[in-house]
Design a protein around this motif. Structure first.
Motif, PDB file in Angstrom:
ATOM      1  N   MET A   1       0.888  -1.210  -0.097  1.00  0.00           N
ATOM      2  CA  MET A   1      -0.007   0.105   0.026  1.00  0.00           C
ATOM      3  C   MET A   1       1.007   1.367  -0.047  1.00  0.00           C
ATOM      4  SD  MET A   1      -3.297  -0.388   0.273  1.00  0.00           S
ATOM      5  CE  MET A   1      -3.344  -1.890  -1.008  1.00  0.00           C
ATOM      6  N   PRO A   2       0.401   2.361  -0.634  1.00  0.00           N
ATOM      7  CA  PRO A   2       1.141   3.422  -0.498  1.00  0.00           C
ATOM      8  C   PRO A   2       0.831   4.177   0.579  1.00  0.00           C
ATOM      9  CG  PRO A   2      -0.816   3.846  -1.572  1.00  0.00           C
ATOM     10  CD  PRO A   2      -0.676   2.240  -1.597  1.00  0.00           C
ATOM     11  N   THR A   3       1.881   5.119   0.948  1.00  0.00           N
ATOM     12  CA  THR A   3       1.474   5.625   2.425  1.00  0.00           C
ATOM     13  C   THR A   3       0.535   6.803   1.953  1.00  0.00           C
ATOM     14  OG1 THR A   3       3.223   7.736   1.879  1.00  0.00           O
ATOM     15  CG2 THR A   3       4.056   5.848   2.871  1.00  0.00           C
ATOM     16  N   LEU A   4      -0.050   7.503   3.003  1.00  0.00           N
ATOM     17  CA  LEU A   4      -1.167   8.364   2.894  1.00  0.00           C
ATOM     18  C   LEU A   4      -0.636   9.567   1.839  1.00  0.00           C
ATOM     19  CD1 LEU A   4      -4.105   9.796   3.312  1.00  0.00           C
ATOM     20  CD2 LEU A   4      -3.041  10.623   5.549  1.00  0.00           C
ATOM     21  N   GLU A   5       0.614  10.081   2.095  1.00  0.00           N
ATOM     22  CA  GLU A   5       1.290  11.382   1.420  1.00  0.00           C
ATOM     23  C   GLU A   5       1.141  10.795   0.013  1.00  0.00           C
ATOM     24  OE1 GLU A   5       2.644  10.083   4.173  1.00  0.00           O
ATOM     25  OE2 GLU A   5       1.758  11.795   5.258  1.00  0.00           O
ATOM     26  N   GLU A   6       1.607   9.662  -0.116  1.00  0.00           N
ATOM     27  CA  GLU A   6       1.718   8.951  -1.662  1.00  0.00           C
ATOM     28  C   GLU A   6       0.298   8.737  -2.557  1.00  0.00           C
ATOM     29  OE1 GLU A   6       5.879   6.217  -1.417  1.00  0.00           O
ATOM     30  OE2 GLU A   6       3.912   5.357  -0.566  1.00  0.00           O
ATOM     31  N   TYR A   7      -0.582   8.454  -1.738  1.00  0.00           N
ATOM     32  CA  TYR A   7      -2.035   8.119  -2.079  1.00  0.00           C
ATOM     33  C   TYR A   7      -2.498   9.670  -2.607  1.00  0.00           C
ATOM     34  CZ  TYR A   7      -6.840   6.663  -2.146  1.00  0.00           C
ATOM     35  OH  TYR A   7      -8.044   6.426  -2.478  1.00  0.00           O
ATOM     36  N   ILE A   8      -2.161  10.499  -1.858  1.00  0.00           N
ATOM     37  CA  ILE A   8      -2.707  11.691  -2.130  1.00  0.00           C
ATOM     38  C   ILE A   8      -2.096  12.367  -3.153  1.00  0.00           C
ATOM     39  CG2 ILE A   8      -2.634  14.254  -1.242  1.00  0.00           C
ATOM     40  CD1 ILE A   8      -3.194  13.240   1.627  1.00  0.00           C
ATOM     41  N   HIS A   9      -0.849  12.142  -3.287  1.00  0.00           N
ATOM     42  CA  HIS A   9      -0.011  12.563  -4.606  1.00  0.00           C
ATOM     43  C   HIS A   9      -0.670  11.731  -5.659  1.00  0.00           C
ATOM     44  CE1 HIS A   9       3.170  13.557  -7.480  1.00  0.00           C
ATOM     45  NE2 HIS A   9       3.244  12.147  -7.723  1.00  0.00           N
ATOM     46  N   LEU A  10      -0.789  10.526  -5.687  1.00  0.00           N
ATOM     47  CA  LEU A  10      -1.432   9.788  -6.812  1.00  0.00           C
ATOM     48  C   LEU A  10      -3.145  10.327  -7.367  1.00  0.00           C
ATOM     49  CD1 LEU A  10      -0.380   6.280  -6.043  1.00  0.00           C
ATOM     50  CD2 LEU A  10       0.637   7.531  -7.847  1.00  0.00           C
ATOM     51  N   CYS A  11      -3.622  10.464  -6.421  1.00  0.00           N
ATOM     52  CA  CYS A  11      -5.022  10.884  -6.520  1.00  0.00           C
ATOM     53  C   CYS A  11      -4.990  12.249  -7.240  1.00  0.00           C
ATOM     54  CB  CYS A  11      -5.961  10.876  -5.164  1.00  0.00           C
ATOM     55  SG  CYS A  11      -6.310   9.117  -4.701  1.00  0.00           S
ATOM     56  N   THR A  12      -4.294  13.163  -6.633  1.00  0.00           N
ATOM     57  CA  THR A  12      -4.169  14.540  -7.073  1.00  0.00           C
ATOM     58  C   THR A  12      -3.709  14.454  -8.587  1.00  0.00           C
ATOM     59  OG1 THR A  12      -3.840  15.369  -4.779  1.00  0.00           O
ATOM     60  CG2 THR A  12      -3.146  16.882  -6.674  1.00  0.00           C
ATOM     61  N   ALA A  13      -2.608  13.745  -8.844  1.00  0.00           N
ATOM     62  CA  ALA A  13      -2.155  13.682 -10.267  1.00  0.00           C
ATOM     63  C   ALA A  13      -3.140  13.236 -11.205  1.00  0.00           C
ATOM     64  CB  ALA A  13      -1.028  12.620 -10.213  1.00  0.00           C
ATOM     65  N   VAL A  14      -4.297  12.463 -10.793  1.00  0.00           N
ATOM     66  CA  VAL A  14      -5.262  12.085 -11.881  1.00  0.00           C
ATOM     67  C   VAL A  14      -6.490  12.925 -11.899  1.00  0.00           C
ATOM     68  CG1 VAL A  14      -4.376   9.800 -12.123  1.00  0.00           C
ATOM     69  CG2 VAL A  14      -5.994  10.313 -10.515  1.00  0.00           C
ATOM     70  N   GLY A  15      -6.480  14.266 -11.007  1.00  0.00           N
ATOM     71  CA  GLY A  15      -7.604  15.051 -11.010  1.00  0.00           C
ATOM     72  C   GLY A  15      -8.735  14.488  -9.731  1.00  0.00           C
ATOM     73  N   TRP A  16      -8.583  13.548  -8.910  1.00  0.00           N
ATOM     74  CA  TRP A  16      -9.445  12.951  -7.721  1.00  0.00           C
ATOM     75  C   TRP A  16      -9.681  13.759  -6.750  1.00  0.00           C
ATOM     76  CZ3 TRP A  16      -8.632   7.306  -8.077  1.00  0.00           C
ATOM     77  CH2 TRP A  16      -8.893   6.576  -9.393  1.00  0.00           C
ATOM     78  N   GLU A  17      -8.714  15.046  -6.679  1.00  0.00           N
ATOM     79  CA  GLU A  17      -8.663  15.542  -5.121  1.00  0.00           C
ATOM     80  C   GLU A  17     -10.089  16.060  -4.641  1.00  0.00           C
ATOM     81  OE1 GLU A  17      -7.172  18.737  -8.299  1.00  0.00           O
ATOM     82  OE2 GLU A  17      -6.817  16.432  -7.938  1.00  0.00           O
ATOM     83  N   GLU A  18     -10.910  16.510  -5.471  1.00  0.00           N
ATOM     84  CA  GLU A  18     -12.162  17.015  -5.216  1.00  0.00           C
ATOM     85  C   GLU A  18     -13.100  15.904  -4.972  1.00  0.00           C
ATOM     86  OE1 GLU A  18     -12.708  20.390  -4.724  1.00  0.00           O
ATOM     87  OE2 GLU A  18     -10.541  20.608  -5.237  1.00  0.00           O
ATOM     88  N   VAL A  19     -12.889  14.754  -5.002  1.00  0.00           N
ATOM     89  CA  VAL A  19     -13.786  13.594  -4.708  1.00  0.00           C
ATOM     90  C   VAL A  19     -13.507  12.905  -3.744  1.00  0.00           C
ATOM     91  CG1 VAL A  19     -15.199  13.789  -7.245  1.00  0.00           C
ATOM     92  CG2 VAL A  19     -13.202  12.186  -6.423  1.00  0.00           C
ATOM     93  N   MET A  20     -12.118  12.979  -3.137  1.00  0.00           N
ATOM     94  CA  MET A  20     -11.561  11.922  -2.036  1.00  0.00           C
ATOM     95  C   MET A  20     -11.562  12.486  -0.699  1.00  0.00           C
ATOM     96  SD  MET A  20     -10.783   9.617  -3.921  1.00  0.00           S
ATOM     97  CE  MET A  20      -9.989   8.514  -2.939  1.00  0.00           C
ATOM     98  N   ASN A  21     -11.901  11.838   0.195  1.00  0.00           N
ATOM     99  CA  ASN A  21     -12.062  12.225   1.465  1.00  0.00           C
ATOM    100  C   ASN A  21     -10.562  11.753   2.086  1.00  0.00           C
ATOM    101  OD1 ASN A  21     -12.106  12.337   4.226  1.00  0.00           O
ATOM    102  ND2 ASN A  21     -14.253  11.701   4.165  1.00  0.00           N
ATOM    103  N   PHE A  22      -9.668  12.554   2.114  1.00  0.00           N
ATOM    104  CA  PHE A  22      -8.222  12.123   2.300  1.00  0.00           C
ATOM    105  C   PHE A  22      -8.057  11.991   4.013  1.00  0.00           C
ATOM    106  CE2 PHE A  22      -7.090  14.376  -1.682  1.00  0.00           C
ATOM    107  CZ  PHE A  22      -6.914  13.092  -2.331  1.00  0.00           C
ATOM    108  N   ALA A  23      -9.001  12.604   4.774  1.00  0.00           N
ATOM    109  CA  ALA A  23      -9.349  12.651   6.144  1.00  0.00           C
ATOM    110  C   ALA A  23      -9.457  10.719   6.569  1.00  0.00           C
ATOM    111  CB  ALA A  23     -10.097  13.543   6.765  1.00  0.00           C
ATOM    112  N   ALA A  24     -10.119  10.140   5.681  1.00  0.00           N
ATOM    113  CA  ALA A  24     -10.432   8.656   5.989  1.00  0.00           C
ATOM    114  C   ALA A  24      -9.617   7.719   5.287  1.00  0.00           C
ATOM    115  CB  ALA A  24     -12.080   8.580   5.697  1.00  0.00           C
ATOM    116  N   ALA A  25      -8.917   8.436   4.429  1.00  0.00           N
ATOM    117  CA  ALA A  25      -7.941   7.589   3.452  1.00  0.00           C
ATOM    118  C   ALA A  25      -7.071   6.424   4.077  1.00  0.00           C
ATOM    119  CB  ALA A  25      -7.354   8.177   2.268  1.00  0.00           C
ATOM    120  N   GLU A  26      -6.457   7.132   5.026  1.00  0.00           N
ATOM    121  CA  GLU A  26      -5.402   6.278   5.796  1.00  0.00           C
ATOM    122  C   GLU A  26      -6.057   4.951   6.214  1.00  0.00           C
ATOM    123  OE1 GLU A  26      -1.162   6.791   8.203  1.00  0.00           O
ATOM    124  OE2 GLU A  26      -2.996   8.249   8.797  1.00  0.00           O
TER     125      GLU A  26
END
Length: 132
Positions: A1-26
């Motif tokens: 699994m990626p770290t939370l920081e890596e996951y945020i980076h990947l999601c942001t790279a493909v434009g998903w940052e507006e639809v993701m709940n990063f507070a619950a992602a970890e």
């Protein structure tokens, strides 16, 4: 699994940052059944994971390849690893689901994912305590 920081980076790279709940992602990442990440040198280039109960229901989530590494076979490698896990762990009649991004349906069909007669895929999103 990626770290939370890596996951945020990947999601942001493909434009998903507006639809993701990063507070619950970890917590979500920790509770995955299986995951795969791909590196290009020391850089995380993609990921995919499976969520579900590990017995009957397997949902493929977060197939992500950063744009600069798309169309190079990385998505195929991720999905081959994931479907290999499912073939080795899911019993007969297990349900394997995913949501394909618009325009990516043909990619997933190559791995056996299709629409099924008599079944309609549906989903809701929780917003301010309501499902819509």
């Amino acid at each position: 699994m990626p770290t939370l920081e890596e996951y945020i980076h990947l999601c942001t790279a493909v434009g998903w940052e507006e639809v993701m709940n990063f507070a619950a992602a970890e917590q979500s990442l920790r509770q995955s059944l299986y995951g795969v990440t791909l590196l290009h040198g020391n850089e995380l280039a993609g990921m995919g994971r499976i969520v579900g109960d590990g017995a009957i229901y397997f949902y493929i989530q977060d197939i992500i390849v950063v744009p600069e590494h798309q169309n190079k076979g990385l998505g195929r490698a991720i999905l081959e690893s994931i479907t290999g896990y499912i073939r080795g762990h899911a019993p007969d009649k297990a349900f394997v689901g995913l949501f394909a991004s618009h325009g990516k349906e043909d990619f997933y069909r190559k791995f056996g994912f299709n629409r099924h007669e008599g079944m309609t895929g549906m989903f809701g999103v929780v917003h301010v305590g309501k499902i819509w």
